[in-house]
Every structure is written in structure tokens, then in C-alpha cells.
Design a protein around this motif. Structure first.
Motif, short mmCIF file in Angstrom:
data_model
loop_
_atom_site.label_atom_id
_atom_site.label_comp_id
_atom_site.label_asym_id
_atom_site.label_seq_id
_atom_site.Cartn_x
_atom_site.Cartn_y
_atom_site.Cartn_z
N TRP A 139 -7.09 2.66 -2.34
CA TRP A 139 -7.84 1.72 -1.50
C TRP A 139 -9.18 1.31 -2.12
O TRP A 139 -9.84 0.42 -1.62
CB TRP A 139 -8.09 2.32 -0.12
CG TRP A 139 -6.93 2.13 0.81
CD1 TRP A 139 -6.69 1.06 1.62
CD2 TRP A 139 -5.85 3.05 1.02
NE1 TRP A 139 -5.54 1.24 2.33
CE2 TRP A 139 -4.99 2.45 1.99
CE3 TRP A 139 -5.52 4.29 0.51
CZ2 TRP A 139 -3.83 3.08 2.44
CZ3 TRP A 139 -4.37 4.91 0.95
CH2 TRP A 139 -3.54 4.31 1.90
N ASN A 166 -13.68 3.76 5.43
CA ASN A 166 -14.41 5.01 5.62
C ASN A 166 -13.46 6.19 5.43
O ASN A 166 -12.44 6.30 6.10
CB ASN A 166 -14.99 5.03 7.05
CG ASN A 166 -15.92 6.21 7.27
OD1 ASN A 166 -15.77 7.26 6.64
ND2 ASN A 166 -16.88 6.03 8.17
N THR A 167 -13.82 7.09 4.51
CA THR A 167 -12.93 8.21 4.21
C THR A 167 -12.81 9.19 5.37
O THR A 167 -11.98 10.09 5.34
CB THR A 167 -13.42 8.97 2.96
OG1 THR A 167 -14.76 9.40 3.17
CG2 THR A 167 -13.34 8.11 1.73
N HIS A 206 -12.03 2.69 -2.06
CA HIS A 206 -13.13 2.90 -1.10
C HIS A 206 -13.33 1.72 -0.16
O HIS A 206 -14.45 1.43 0.26
CB HIS A 206 -14.45 3.18 -1.83
CG HIS A 206 -14.51 4.56 -2.39
ND1 HIS A 206 -14.37 5.69 -1.63
CD2 HIS A 206 -14.70 4.99 -3.67
CE1 HIS A 206 -14.48 6.76 -2.40
NE2 HIS A 206 -14.66 6.37 -3.64
N ASN A 207 -12.27 1.02 0.19
CA ASN A 207 -12.39 -0.11 1.11
C ASN A 207 -12.32 0.30 2.58
O ASN A 207 -12.16 -0.52 3.45
CB ASN A 207 -11.32 -1.16 0.81
CG ASN A 207 -11.61 -1.90 -0.49
OD1 ASN A 207 -12.76 -2.08 -0.86
ND2 ASN A 207 -10.57 -2.32 -1.18
N THR A 211 -8.17 7.65 -1.77
CA THR A 211 -8.94 6.48 -1.36
C THR A 211 -9.56 5.77 -2.56
O THR A 211 -9.64 4.54 -2.59
CB THR A 211 -10.06 6.87 -0.38
OG1 THR A 211 -10.98 7.77 -1.01
CG2 THR A 211 -9.48 7.51 0.86
N GLU A 212 -9.95 6.50 -3.58
CA GLU A 212 -10.53 5.89 -4.77
C GLU A 212 -9.51 5.08 -5.56
O GLU A 212 -9.82 4.01 -6.07
CB GLU A 212 -11.13 6.98 -5.68
CG GLU A 212 -12.39 7.63 -5.13
CD GLU A 212 -12.88 8.76 -6.01
OE1 GLU A 212 -12.22 9.05 -7.03
OE2 GLU A 212 -13.92 9.36 -5.68
N LYS A 241 0.83 -1.21 0.00
CA LYS A 241 0.00 0.00 0.00
C LYS A 241 0.86 1.26 0.00
O LYS A 241 0.51 2.26 -0.64
CB LYS A 241 -0.96 0.01 1.20
CG LYS A 241 -2.17 -0.89 1.03
CD LYS A 241 -2.98 -0.49 -0.21
CE LYS A 241 -4.13 -1.44 -0.46
NZ LYS A 241 -4.79 -1.18 -1.76
N THR A 252 -6.66 6.96 7.85
CA THR A 252 -5.79 5.98 7.20
C THR A 252 -4.83 6.65 6.21
O THR A 252 -3.64 6.33 6.18
CB THR A 252 -6.61 4.91 6.46
OG1 THR A 252 -7.46 4.25 7.41
CG2 THR A 252 -5.70 3.89 5.80
N VAL A 253 -5.33 7.57 5.40
CA VAL A 253 -4.46 8.23 4.43
C VAL A 253 -3.35 8.99 5.14
O VAL A 253 -2.18 8.90 4.77
CB VAL A 253 -5.28 9.19 3.53
CG1 VAL A 253 -4.33 10.01 2.65
CG2 VAL A 253 -6.25 8.40 2.65
N LYS A 261 -7.59 13.61 -0.47
CA LYS A 261 -7.77 12.39 0.28
C LYS A 261 -8.79 11.48 -0.40
O LYS A 261 -8.61 10.26 -0.48
CB LYS A 261 -8.21 12.73 1.70
CG LYS A 261 -8.46 11.54 2.61
CD LYS A 261 -8.86 12.02 4.00
CE LYS A 261 -9.23 10.86 4.90
NZ LYS A 261 -9.63 11.30 6.24
N GLN A 262 -9.86 12.09 -0.93
CA GLN A 262 -10.89 11.32 -1.63
C GLN A 262 -10.30 10.63 -2.86
O GLN A 262 -10.57 9.45 -3.12
CB GLN A 262 -12.02 12.25 -2.05
CG GLN A 262 -13.16 11.57 -2.82
CD GLN A 262 -13.96 10.63 -1.95
OE1 GLN A 262 -14.08 10.86 -0.74
NE2 GLN A 262 -14.51 9.59 -2.55
#
Length: 226
Positions: free
Chosen positions: A182, A187-188, A184-185, A178-179, A156, A192-193, A174-175
Motif C-alpha cells: 500500500w 493508517n497502519t 503507506h497510503n 503496508t510499505e 491489491k 486493512t491488512v 504488517k508494517q
């Protein structure tokens, strides 16, 4: 094939580039070592031709600097210095070949083609190599180097670094991360980011004066030496 020439003799530099271009190469001319090193930070070349006795940073020091972060691109030293001690110094700094001036352009061409043939089978395509300053990312082998030293990343971390590098200095939110990383695996709204950005900073930036991973407050992150 793109060639970068370090040669402060303006006449020889122009003649040599004309010869290479007549043999289906592109050739960029640089006259001092300092400018040469700046040039290769943001441009990709297939082979370097280095004179030794040039202003600011000599060709042997340029060769050594290149090898600190690039072990594969062929380097040929072209120099009026013909002593065995000069040649030994060049090969100690990991030059691939050494040609003493004056030389016939055809001989140089033969040596260049020989090195390029040997490089071709194991060389990744340009699109598989990402460079940001002295950071090199090999997407095919999933390896990362900075300043010539390999850096070990988790999957990752590697995927996040590749995504930032492929943005070419643009800020990614950040969105968006995540797309793409990850899918979208998670919750944004979680951190985590931010956690993984901090992991990368410790591995990529901590031991280096120039920081590459930056935060643009309220917008996201970007990868750049500036």
C-alpha cells in the motif's frame, strides 16, 4: 534446461541422464512416482520424462497430477507399452509426446528440442512464475492458479499474495506489508491488512485441505504449505 526423469530402471536412468548432460541439459533422476511429485513441488523443470510402470504412483497418474496445476511444461512418456490404447490413455491425460522403448536417445533428443522450441516463445521467465505447493502465480499475466483452477483476485489481493510468495516462507510484518503493497497510503493502525488477508484465505485456502496462508502471532504473516 532442467529435465526431471521418472524411470525405475537404474541402468537406463543413469545412461539417459549421462546422454542428456552431454547435450547441455541437467537431469535429475527419480525412481518412483510419489517421490517425483514431491520433487516438483519445490523445484522448477523445463521438461518431464515419465515411464509408466514405476512404483507407488504410475507415470500416467503422475502426468495427470502435473496437468492439474501445470498446463505448460512439456511431458514425454517413455514406455515399453506400445499399444494404441496405452498411447491414447497418455494423450488423454495431456502428455505431449509418447516414445516406445527401446528407442534411440537421439530420437528422444529431437522430440525434446521440438517441444522446447514450441514452448519457448510463450513461456514466461522463471522469475515471473511463483510456486508454493500447488499454488502458481504468474506475475506477467497477473493470474493465479491453485490445484489447476484459476482464482480471480483484485489488484491489491494479487499484490499482497505476490509479496507473501516472494518472501519464500519468511514471516512479513504488517508494517512491511503496508510499505510494499500500500506504500503507506493508509493508517497502519487500521485493520486493512487483516481484512485483505481474510479475503485471500477465502479464495486461496478455503476449499483446500492444505492451508498456505498462516499467521505468526505478534509477528505477521507467511505463505507456506507447512
Amino acid at each position: 534446461m532442467n529435465i526431471l526423469l521418472l524411470e525405475d530402471d537404474l541402468i537406463l536412468s543413469a545412461e539417459l541422464c549421462r546422454f542428456l548432460e552431454s547435450n547441455n541439459f541437467t537431469c535429475d533422476k527419480i525412481y518412483d512416482g510419489e517421490t517425483f511429485l514431491r520433487q516438483i513441488k519445490n523445484n522448477t523443470y523445463d521438461l518431464y520424462l515419465l515411464d509408466i510402470n514405476v512404483p507407488k504412483i504410475n507415470g500416467l497418474d503422475v502426468c495427470q497430477t502435473i496437468r492439474s496445476f501445470d498446463k505448460n511444461t512439456p511431458i514425454i512418456i517413455i514406455s515399453a507399452y506400445g499399444d494404441i490404447s496405452d498411447k491414447k490413455d497418455a494423450f488423454t491425460r495431456l502428455a505431449d509426446d509418447y516414445l516406445v522403448k527401446p528407442f534411440q536417445f537421439e530420437e528422444l533428443l529431437l522430440r525434446m528440442n521440438s517441444l522446447l522450441r514450441r514452448k519457448a516463445p510463450s513461456d514466461s521467465s522463471d522469475q515471473d512464475i511463483l510456486r508454493v505447493d500447488d499454488l502458481i502465480i504468474n506475475k506477467t499475466e497477473q493470474k493465479v492458479y491453485r490445484g489447476g483452477t484459476e482464482i480471480t483476485l483484485t489488484l491489491k489481493e494479487f499484490q499482497l499474495l505476490v509479496y507473501l510468495a516472494e518472501a519464500q516462507g519468511r514471516t512479513v510484518s504488517k508494517q512491511q506489508i503496508t510499505e510494499h503493497v500500500w506504500e503507506h497510503n493508509f493508517n497502519t493502525n487500521t485493520n486493512t491488512v487483516e481484512v485483505y488477508i481474510n479475503f485471500l484465505r477465502k479464495k486461496i485456502d478455503k476449499d483446500f485441505k492444505i492451508k498456505l496462508i498462516h499467521t505468526r502471532s505478534g509477528f505477521g504473516y507467511y505463505l507456506s504449505p507447512l
